[in-house]
Design an enzyme around this catalytic site. Structure first.
Site, PDB file in Angstrom:
ATOM      1  N   GLU A 203      43.249  42.982   4.320  1.00  0.00           N
ATOM      2  CA  GLU A 203      42.355  43.933   3.653  1.00  0.00           C
ATOM      3  C   GLU A 203      41.277  43.222   2.822  1.00  0.00           C
ATOM      4  O   GLU A 203      40.977  43.604   1.685  1.00  0.00           O
ATOM      5  CB  GLU A 203      43.161  44.892   2.764  1.00  0.00           C
ATOM      6  N   GLU A 274      48.471  49.878   9.229  1.00  0.00           N
ATOM      7  CA  GLU A 274      49.192  50.458   8.091  1.00  0.00           C
ATOM      8  C   GLU A 274      48.937  51.953   8.031  1.00  0.00           C
ATOM      9  O   GLU A 274      47.861  52.392   7.621  1.00  0.00           O
ATOM     10  CB  GLU A 274      48.778  49.811   6.761  1.00  0.00           C
TER      11      GLU A 274
END
Length: 851
Positions: A203, A274
């Site tokens: 991320e 995710e």
């Protein structure tokens, strides 16, 4: 095993040079990167990809994945968690590798016990599942320092996650260490192992702009470093919209079917790394849920939009044992996942997603080889089909995006009913086998039962001595910064100073007291004046800084002011993590005859940890080093408590209910089960977490040592030892529910029913138990949820009798849903109301007569 590599060099040592792959020693050094001819030869399944999907050993695959982190459950729990994940329809497990777990001291590696990720990965492979290896090295994961070891913070001139020479060197060195182990153990798919994908970084787009041009350079370097070290499986970067061509950019979030624009290249598949099954909690949070129906809708939507991999984060969250959680994160992690903290199936989330995977597998050929067609009916209704020209291969996804209103959609001459915000899946473009809103799977309710066998014996206590500056060896003019003082070796550090007052310096009136004010950067602290407890203050996950202001009693002469400052985990996210700070920053005394006195620069003594930690009072050997006394009636701060207990009856998971305590840590047989904090109440006036998991693997049959360090004061004699079960199971079936997904199969390109499709309630007890009691039945309009049903306006007595007859004493039962079957002679007290069949039963191992 602990392995020391003997090389402790730092990135600003002589001889450094910046290369395309980062910071390296001159050529010939052991730190050089691998050459392509050194890579292992392909001996097993080869993993490739294109814009449609991953291709494993020449076969396109739909991948249903779940995150399971090996250190958040003991190895004894791994086999059952993996088995249940496979039962839930997963074919892929995703895990991080946690740098600070494996290299807590620079150059010394630990890969044994709970840290044995090789054993974990092999176990997954032996179960017939694949693995996604998230190497990191930054993992976030609500894990202490995002996985970075503390020593990395003290490397001179380092900037984490940037194109910074010291960081690049250590990141590459660690990544190479991990990959060398994986290659040596032949765990990559092209070596015959289960790892089909690897991830570098995590991320990074969230912080990239903070590093400006060094951020873009770092992303490019990280991708090149990873693919050069190993190129036998695809590499991914999650939430990295500018991912280099050699890696796949993926989506993280809750609604990737609608928010993900797709990977940044036509030759990359759409992958969802995710899909948050709930929300992790921090101390002070209220409950956070995510409905099974919402997750199912999001997953079906993603696959209907050309997605081919969905990963549930988390599938099993587990426990943040010891001090592993990041700032303020609770010890229980993602308990609302399909497998809860204890590894029990959280129904209906587990079953509803299992059924979804089966429905999508029935659509596998159309999804992977068909041509997509999207027909927008209106703002809310949509039909997406996948058809292979010239064949009967066809699948359809009928979508109602309206969150309030149901709808009917016409498709190929048939009207299909769609509940609000739902997707119906038709693997043959005719038959609805699954609707995301209609939960056919059973429900469950978790029960905490006080153990009859494990009663704690007599509690004893040992109080910490409150130190003064004279007792503390480490001195400085002002309070030291807390992170760099503790170096993450303890949550605690003592600070103490002394100050002399004459009688005329103190307030003359008895109704006026001086005030101690401590401004802290976080996270919490206790204050003592002349050995007496003054008070406790703390920040929050949102605002870690806080100010403790308390009236105090000072005396003529020397006064000692002592603070026990605390961290509740180190930060795990954001830019410039190496530049975060905590602890007391300003201390003053108010209300003196001369006004306010700033004592920040008064000279302070320091000590890392409390004495009981140093003596290891939580171990059998350490507990013998002090004299324990009976528990007093008045609870006090900084107190150790100990007792012994026997392992609870049966095989159900074990927990402690800590609601009689406040804040501290717990150990069982020398092993920390984590931080507890029940005095920090949420907005609904309840603790974020009341029960704390003791894995059965930590227990002996008898005489288990239980030690609690309580920071502010509590009553240990009211701590309860519990067993945990999900023996309360339920079924809720409505008139629009489809038959169970197991009714159908696709074989030899033919979609067909394997049994006569029947709409029914299905109940199945866990762990070979039987239905001991029918606790609730309604055929009408009951309300509530499993464990908390209530009757509505109408019902049918016959339904009660049928459930009693068909279910009592059995491991599982099926109740056919039909008005004819469940109404007395067709007598319907509310014919205009759509019927819901609601059943709740209790399962048990009990051998007593069942009635």
């Amino acid at each position: 095993m602990w392995v020391g590599d003997g090389a402790q060099g730092s990135a600003d040592s002589p001889g450094w040079r910046l290369t395309p792959l980062g910071c390296e020693k001159p050529s010939g050094s052991a730190y050089g990167h691998r050459k392509s001819q050194d890579l292992p030869q392909h001996v097993g399944p080869v993993v490739t990809y294109d814009g449609r999907s991953l291709i494993i050993n020449g076969s396109r695959e739909l991948l249903f994945s779940g995150s399971v982190h090996y250190p958040r459950s003991p190895p004894a729990m791994w086999p059952e968690i993996i088995r249940k994940a496979k039962e839930g329809g997963l074919n892929l497990i995703q895990t991080y590798i946690f740098w600070n777990l494996h290299e807590p001291v620079e150059g010394q590696f630990n890969f044994d016990g709970d840290s044995d990720f090789v054993k974990f990965i092999k176990m997954i492979g032996e179960s017939g599942l694949w693995v996604t290896l998230r190497v990191g090295p930054y993992v976030e994961a609500e894990w202490n320092m995002g996985g970075f070891p503390y020593w990395l913070r003290e490397v001179p001139n380092i900037t984490f996650r940037s194109y910074n020479e010291p960081f690049l060197y250590h990141m590459k060195k660690y990544t190479e260490t991990v990959l060398d182990i994986v290659k040596k153990e032949k765990l990559f798919a092209d070596q015959g192992g289960p790892i089909i994908m690897a991830q570098i970084e995590n991320e990074y787009n969230n912080v990239q702009l903070a590093y400006r041009e060094d951020g873009a350079r770092y992303v490019k370097w990280a991708a090149e470093m990873a693919t050069t070290l190993y190129n036998g499986v695809p590499w991914i970067m999650c939430k990295q919209k500018d991912a280099p061509p050699t890696v796949i950019s993926t989506c993280n979030g809750r609604q990737c079917g609608d928010t993900f624009p797709g990977p940044n290249g036509p030759d990359k598949p759409s992958l969802w790394t995710e899909n948050w099954t709930a929300q992790y909690r921090v101390f002070g949070d209220s409950p956070s849920m995510r409905a099974a129906e919402d997750i199912a809708f999001a997953v079906a939507r993603f696959f209907a939009k050309n997605g081919t991999l969905n990963n549930y984060y988390m599938y099993h969250g587990g426990t943040n044992f010891g001090r592993t959680s990041s700032s303020f994160v609770s010890t229980r992690y993602y308990d609302e996942a399909p497998l809860d903290e204890y590894g029990l199936k959280r129904e209906p989330k587990f079953g509803h997603l299992r059924d979804l995977h089966r429905a999508l597998r029935l659509c596998k050929k159309p999804l992977l080889w068909g041509v997509q067609n999207v027909q927008k009916i209106n703002e809310d209704l949509e039909i997406i089909t996948f058809e292979k020209p010239g064949s009967k291969i066809c699948a359809a996804f009928l979508t109602n995006n309206n969150t309030v209103k149901d709808a009917t959609i016409g498709f190929r001459g048939v009207d299909y009913y769609l509940p609000p915000k739902s997707i119906s899946i038709l693997p043959d473009c005719k038959t609805v086998v699954y609707n995301t809103f209609a939960v056919v799977a059973q429900h469950s309710s978790r029960n905490f039962v006080v153990s009859e066998k494990a009663n704690a014996r007599k509690w004893e206590m040992f109080k910490e001595t409150i130190p003064t500056i004279n007792d503390l060896k480490e001195k400085s003019p002002s309070p030291k910064e807390l992170y760099s003082l503790t170096k993450d070796t303890s949550d605690y550090a003592w600070y103490s100073t002394s100050i002399h007052f004459d009688r005329r310096d103190l307030p003359m009136r008895s109704d006026i007291l001086p005030v101690l004010q401590v401004a802290s950067l976080g996270h919490a602290l206790l204050a003592f004046v002349n050995g007496e407890y003054v008070g406790f203050g703390h920040g929050s996950n949102v605002e870690k800084s806080h100010v403790l202001t308390k009236p105090i009693i000072l005396k003529p002469g020397v006064n000692h002011i002592s603070l026990l400052a605390m961290t509740v985990g180190f930060p795990n996210s954001g830019a410039y993590m190496e530049k975060r700070f905590a602890g007391p920053r300003a201390v003053s005394l108010q209300g003196l005859m001369a006004g306010t006195l700033d004592i920040t620069q008064n000279h302070w003594g320091h000590q890392v940890g409390v004495s009981g930690e140093k003596m290891e009072l939580f171990t059998e050997e350490g507990s013998k080093k002090v004299e324990w006394v009976p528990v007093s009636e008045t609870p006090g701060p900084v107190t150790w408590y100990k007792t012994y207990f026997d392992a609870p009856e049966g095989n159900d998971p074990v927990a402690l209910r800590m609601t009689s305590m406040a804040k501290g840590m717990v150990w069982v047989n020398g092993r920390s089960i984590g931080r507890y904090w029940v005095s920090y109440l949420s907005a609904i006036a309840k603790p974020t977490q009341e029960e704390y998991h003791i894995p059965r693997a930590f227990l002996k049959p008898k005489d288990n040592l239980l030690v609690v360090f309580e920071e502010t004061g509590g009553n240990p004699e009211k701590i309860e030892i519990l067993t945990v079960n999900r023996d309360t199971i339920c079924s809720v079936v409505t008139e629009y529910h489809p038959p169970h997904i197991k009714t159908w199969e696709r074989k030899d390109n033919q979609f067909r029913a394997v049994v006569d499709p029947v709409k029914a309630a299905h109940l199945s007890c866990p762990d070979n138990k039987v239905i001991e009691k029918v606790e609730f039945v309604s055929f009408g309009d009951a309300g509530g949820a499993c464990g908390a049903f209530f009757q509505g306006e109408c019902d049918s007595p016959k339904a009660h009798k049928i459930v009693q007859k068909e279910c009592l004493g059995k491991k599982n039962c099926t109740i056919e849903f039909s008005r004819e079957n469940l109404l007395d002679g067709g007598n319907d007290s509310c014919p205009d109301i759509a019927k819901t069949l609601s059943i709740q039963v209790k399962c048990s191992h009990a051998t007593k007569n069942i009635a």
